[in-house]
Write a protein that holds these residues in place. Structure first.
Motif, PDB file in Angstrom:
ATOM      1  N   VAL A 115       0.875  -1.111   0.180  1.00  0.00           N
ATOM      2  CA  VAL A 115      -0.167   0.061   0.054  1.00  0.00           C
ATOM      3  C   VAL A 115       0.981   1.283   0.344  1.00  0.00           C
ATOM      4  O   VAL A 115       1.957   1.043   0.289  1.00  0.00           O
ATOM      5  CB  VAL A 115      -0.979   0.234   1.129  1.00  0.00           C
ATOM      6  N   ALA A 116       0.341   2.090  -0.317  1.00  0.00           N
ATOM      7  CA  ALA A 116       1.414   2.979  -0.558  1.00  0.00           C
ATOM      8  C   ALA A 116       1.349   4.203   0.739  1.00  0.00           C
ATOM      9  O   ALA A 116       0.224   3.813   2.339  1.00  0.00           O
ATOM     10  CB  ALA A 116       0.360   5.086  -1.243  1.00  0.00           C
ATOM     11  N   GLY A 117       2.327   4.971   0.794  1.00  0.00           N
ATOM     12  CA  GLY A 117       2.223   5.730   2.011  1.00  0.00           C
ATOM     13  C   GLY A 117       1.909   7.205   2.046  1.00  0.00           C
ATOM     14  O   GLY A 117       1.358   7.450   1.143  1.00  0.00           O
ATOM     15  N   GLY A 118       1.918   6.856   3.092  1.00  0.00           N
ATOM     16  CA  GLY A 118       0.586   9.208   2.825  1.00  0.00           C
ATOM     17  C   GLY A 118       1.567  10.316   2.648  1.00  0.00           C
ATOM     18  O   GLY A 118       2.432  10.244   2.928  1.00  0.00           O
ATOM     19  N   ASN A 119       0.685  11.169   1.903  1.00  0.00           N
ATOM     20  CA  ASN A 119       1.133  12.370   1.606  1.00  0.00           C
ATOM     21  C   ASN A 119       1.620  13.277   3.057  1.00  0.00           C
ATOM     22  O   ASN A 119       1.555  13.657   4.209  1.00  0.00           O
ATOM     23  CB  ASN A 119       1.290  13.029   0.958  1.00  0.00           C
ATOM     24  N   GLY A 163       6.130   3.268   1.020  1.00  0.00           N
ATOM     25  CA  GLY A 163       4.703   2.404   0.301  1.00  0.00           C
ATOM     26  C   GLY A 163       5.298   1.529   1.467  1.00  0.00           C
ATOM     27  O   GLY A 163       6.675   1.185   1.753  1.00  0.00           O
ATOM     28  N   THR A 164       4.947   0.157   1.104  1.00  0.00           N
ATOM     29  CA  THR A 164       5.031  -1.198   1.291  1.00  0.00           C
ATOM     30  C   THR A 164       5.521  -1.825   0.485  1.00  0.00           C
ATOM     31  O   THR A 164       4.558  -1.789  -1.046  1.00  0.00           O
ATOM     32  CB  THR A 164       4.085  -2.264   2.488  1.00  0.00           C
ATOM     33  N   SER A 165       5.882  -3.027   0.602  1.00  0.00           N
ATOM     34  CA  SER A 165       6.053  -3.969  -0.606  1.00  0.00           C
ATOM     35  C   SER A 165       4.832  -5.348  -0.588  1.00  0.00           C
ATOM     36  O   SER A 165       4.584  -5.666   0.525  1.00  0.00           O
ATOM     37  CB  SER A 165       7.578  -5.106  -0.367  1.00  0.00           C
ATOM     38  N   GLY A 166       4.899  -5.649  -1.666  1.00  0.00           N
ATOM     39  CA  GLY A 166       3.520  -6.333  -1.820  1.00  0.00           C
ATOM     40  C   GLY A 166       4.813  -8.523  -1.276  1.00  0.00           C
ATOM     41  O   GLY A 166       5.707  -7.771  -1.162  1.00  0.00           O
ATOM     42  N   ARG A 201       1.677  -5.593  -5.898  1.00  0.00           N
ATOM     43  CA  ARG A 201       2.362  -5.017  -6.401  1.00  0.00           C
ATOM     44  C   ARG A 201       3.003  -3.991  -4.791  1.00  0.00           C
ATOM     45  O   ARG A 201       2.550  -4.080  -4.057  1.00  0.00           O
ATOM     46  CB  ARG A 201       0.982  -3.795  -6.959  1.00  0.00           C
ATOM     47  N   ASP A 202       3.574  -3.420  -5.557  1.00  0.00           N
ATOM     48  CA  ASP A 202       4.096  -2.422  -4.912  1.00  0.00           C
ATOM     49  C   ASP A 202       3.644  -1.823  -4.087  1.00  0.00           C
ATOM     50  O   ASP A 202       3.559  -0.965  -4.932  1.00  0.00           O
ATOM     51  CB  ASP A 202       5.899  -1.856  -4.480  1.00  0.00           C
ATOM     52  N   GLY A 203       3.202  -0.781  -2.794  1.00  0.00           N
ATOM     53  CA  GLY A 203       3.012   0.526  -2.721  1.00  0.00           C
ATOM     54  C   GLY A 203       3.786   1.280  -3.003  1.00  0.00           C
ATOM     55  O   GLY A 203       4.784   1.857  -3.115  1.00  0.00           O
ATOM     56  N   SER A 204       3.404   3.080  -3.418  1.00  0.00           N
ATOM     57  CA  SER A 204       4.466   3.809  -4.029  1.00  0.00           C
ATOM     58  C   SER A 204       4.296   4.650  -2.900  1.00  0.00           C
ATOM     59  O   SER A 204       3.853   4.433  -1.640  1.00  0.00           O
ATOM     60  CB  SER A 204       3.080   4.431  -4.952  1.00  0.00           C
TER      61      SER A 204
END
Length: 466
Positions: A115-119, A163-166, A201-204
Motif C-alpha cells: 500500500v501507499a505511504g501517506g503524503n 509505501g510497503t512491498s507486496g 504490487r508494491d505500494g508507492s
C-alpha cells in the motif's frame, strides 16, 4: 489450515475412497485429495492499509500594522511576520499480511499488494511584515525610526511516507492434472494445465508536501502632517432603486508611489523598497438621474457599484443582468449619471416568428419583439436560407443564401420587424410556392457597449399567395 477445513477433510476423504469402489459412469473428481482447491478459490494474504497523510502547517501571523506621529525621538519598531509551521510527515504504509500460499490450485492467484505511504503536509505560509504609517513635519526625523518589518519564512513541507512491498510468491507455478472417463477404458483422458502465482504490487511512496511561501515585507506610508487622515469612502455598492434621486459623498486619499524607503529610515531598517507618500484628498458627490420610462423600483435589487478613482472621476458599473444607456457629467464636485434607458438582459433576446407569408420577391418573414424594447435596442439580422423540393428529405436541403439582411430590406413597425427575404439574392426557384425552406435568423441586439445574439429557426413550405 483452519479448524473448519480440518474438520471436513476426514468426511471428504471417506467419500472419495467410497466412490472409487463404485462402477464409474463418468468423470470422478476428488478435490479433497488435492488438499487446496478450497483455498484456491481466493487470492491469499491480506492487503495492508495506506499511511495517513500529514496535516498542513499553520500559516504564520502577519506583523502588526502601526501608525506613529514622529516628534524627533528615536523609535525602534519590530513589525515582523511570524514563520509558518512545518507540515507533518506522512505515515508509512502498513505491511500486508502475506499468510500462507496454497501449494496448488486450479486457477492463477495473486499475492497481497503493498500500500501507499501517506503524503506529506504542506508547509504553512510565512506571515507578512506589518505596515507603518508615519506622520511627520520634518522628513529628516524619519532617520531616527528603525523599522524591522521582515516577512516570516514558509514552513517546510512534510516528507511522504514509505509505501510497503507486496507479498512474494513462494512457488511461482504448478501443474494440475484433470482426468475424464473411466480409468483403463478408451474414453479415459487426462490433461495438464499450468497455473501461476503473481507477486503483489508494491505500494508507492507518498509525495512530499510543498514548502510554504515566504511572506511580504511591510510597506511604509508617509504623511506630511500631524493631523490624522480622515476616513475615506472610495466606493459604494447599492441597488439602483436606492441610488436614484439621492446624493452620495465619495472620498479617497490619493497616494504617490516612490522607491527608496530604507533611505528615509534609520540604518538597518527592513521594509519594502516601494513606499507610499500622501498626495491629496479627493472628494466628489454622486447622483443618478432617472429618465427611463419604467420606474427604477421595477428593476428589483439590481446592484450598482460607484467608485471614485485617482483622477477624481466617478466610474459606474452596472450588473451584468442590467443593460443601461446613459451619460455622465461632472460639475462643482458633483457627478450626475443620467439613465436614459435600462433593460433587463432577459428582455433583450425575446424575439419570435410572427408570420411567414408571400412568395417570390414578396416573400416576407415577420418577427415580433415580445419584450417591446425595439425602440431602444439596435437590431441587425443575418439569414441562412436553405431550400428543397417536395420530394426531398431533410438532408436534401441546399443552402442558397447566407449573409446579412441589408437595412433597406428590414422594416420596423414599433416592435415588429419585416424581413423582405424575396428582395435578397436568392434564386427564383427557391422562392416559388411549394418549396420547403429551412431558415436560420441570427439577430444581434445592442445597447451602448453591450450586445447579445439570438438564433431563431423556422421550417415551412412557401404557400401560394391568397
Amino acid at each position: 489450515m483452519s479448524n473448519s477445513l480440518r474438520g471436513k477433510l476426514p468426511l471428504l476423504l471417506t467419500f472419495c475412497l467410497f466412490t472409487s469402489l463404485l462402477p464409474a459412469s463418468g468423470s470422478v473428481l476428488c478435490p479433497a485429495i488435492a488438499n487446496n482447491n478450497y483455498l484456491a478459490n481466493r487470492d491469499y494474504g491480506r492487503d495492508g492499509s495506506a499511511g495517513t497523510s500529514g496535516r498542513s502547517g499553520r500559516d504564520g501571523r502577519d506583523g502588526q500594522n502601526q501608525t506613529i506621529v514622529i516628534d524627533g525621538s528615536s523609535v525602534n519598531l519590530d513589525l515582523s511576520g511570524q514563520n509558518g509551521d512545518d507540515g507533518e510527515d506522512g505515515e508509512n504504509g502498513y505491511r500486508p499480511d502475506c499468510g500462507y500460499q496454497p501449494e496448488k490450485g486450479n486457477r492463477d492467484i495473486h499475492a497481497a499488494d503493498g500500500v501507499a505511504g501517506g503524503n506529506g503536509g504542506k508547509g504553512g505560509n510565512g506571515g507578512n511584515g506589518g505596515s507603518l504609517t508615519a506622520y511627520y513635519t520634518n522628513l529628516a526625523d524619519l532617520r531616527k525610526i528603525l523599522v524591522r518589518a521582515t516577512p516570516g519564512e514558509g514552513g517546510r513541507g512534510g516528507r511522504g511516507g514509505n509505501g510497503t512491498s507486496g507479498c512474494n510468491c513462494r512457488r511461482r507455478s504448478w501443474e494440475v492434472e484433470t482426468c475424464k472417463g473411466t480409468p483403463g477404458s478408451s474414453d479415459y483422458k487426462c490433461t495438464k494445465k499450468r497455473y501461476r502465482c503473481h507477486d503483489g504490487r508494491d505500494g508507492s511512496n507518498g509525495s512530499d508536501g510543498s514548502d510554504g511561501r515566504t511572506g511580504r515585507l511591510g510597506v511604509l506610508s508617509i504623511v506630511n502632517s500631524k493631523e490624522p487622515l480622515a476616513a475615506e469612502t472610495p466606493s459604494i455598492n447599492l441597488s439602483i432603486a436606492e441610488l436614484t434621486g439621492k446624493q452620495f459623498p465619495l472620498s479617497k486619499n490619493k497616494w504617490n508611489l516612490r522607491t527608496g524607503a530604507t533611505s528615509l529610515l534609520a540604518p538597518g531598517s527592513m521594509v519594502a523598497d516601494e513606499y507610499r507618500e500622501f498626495a491629496q484628498r479627493l472628494e466628489e458627490s454622486f447622483q443618478i438621474v432617472w429618465q427611463e420610462k419604467q420606474p427604477s423600483q421595477s428593476f428589483g435589487n439590481q446592484p450598482v457599484t460607484v467608485t471614485l478613482n485617482d483622477s477624481k472621476q466617478v466610474e459606474v458599473t452596472f450588473a451584468e443582468d442590467l443593460w443601461v444607456d446613459g451619460n455622465s457629467k461632472s460639475e462643482n464636485n458633483l457627478t450626475t449619471y443620467t439613465v436614459n434607458h435600462a433593460i433587463l438582459k432577459q428582455d433583450v433576446t425575446r424575439l419570435a416568428i410572427a408570420e411567414f407569408a408571400g412568395a417570390g420577391e414578396n416573400l416576407n418573414l415577420k418577427i415580433v419583439d415580445l419584450a417591446a424594447k425595439s425602440d431602444v435596442l439596435q437590431t441587425k439580422f443575418r439569414v441562412k436560407f436553405r431550400a428543397r423540393d417536395n420530394f426531398g428529405g431533410f438532408s436534401d436541403y441546399k443552402t442558397v443564401y447566407t449573409g446579412d439582411v441589408p437595412s433597406e430590406f428590414v422594416t420596423r413597425d414599433y416592435n415588429r420587424f419585416i424581413l423582405a427575404l424575396g428582395k435578397l439574392k436568392i434564386p427564383e426557384d427557391a422562392l416559388s410556392p411549394g418549396t420547403n425552406v429551412d431558415i436560420e435568423v441570427i439577430a444581434t441586439r445592442s445597447l451602448g457597449e453591450r450586445s447579445a445574439k439570438q438564433t431563431i429557426n423556422w421550417q415551412s413550405a412557401i404557400r401560394k399567395p391568397k
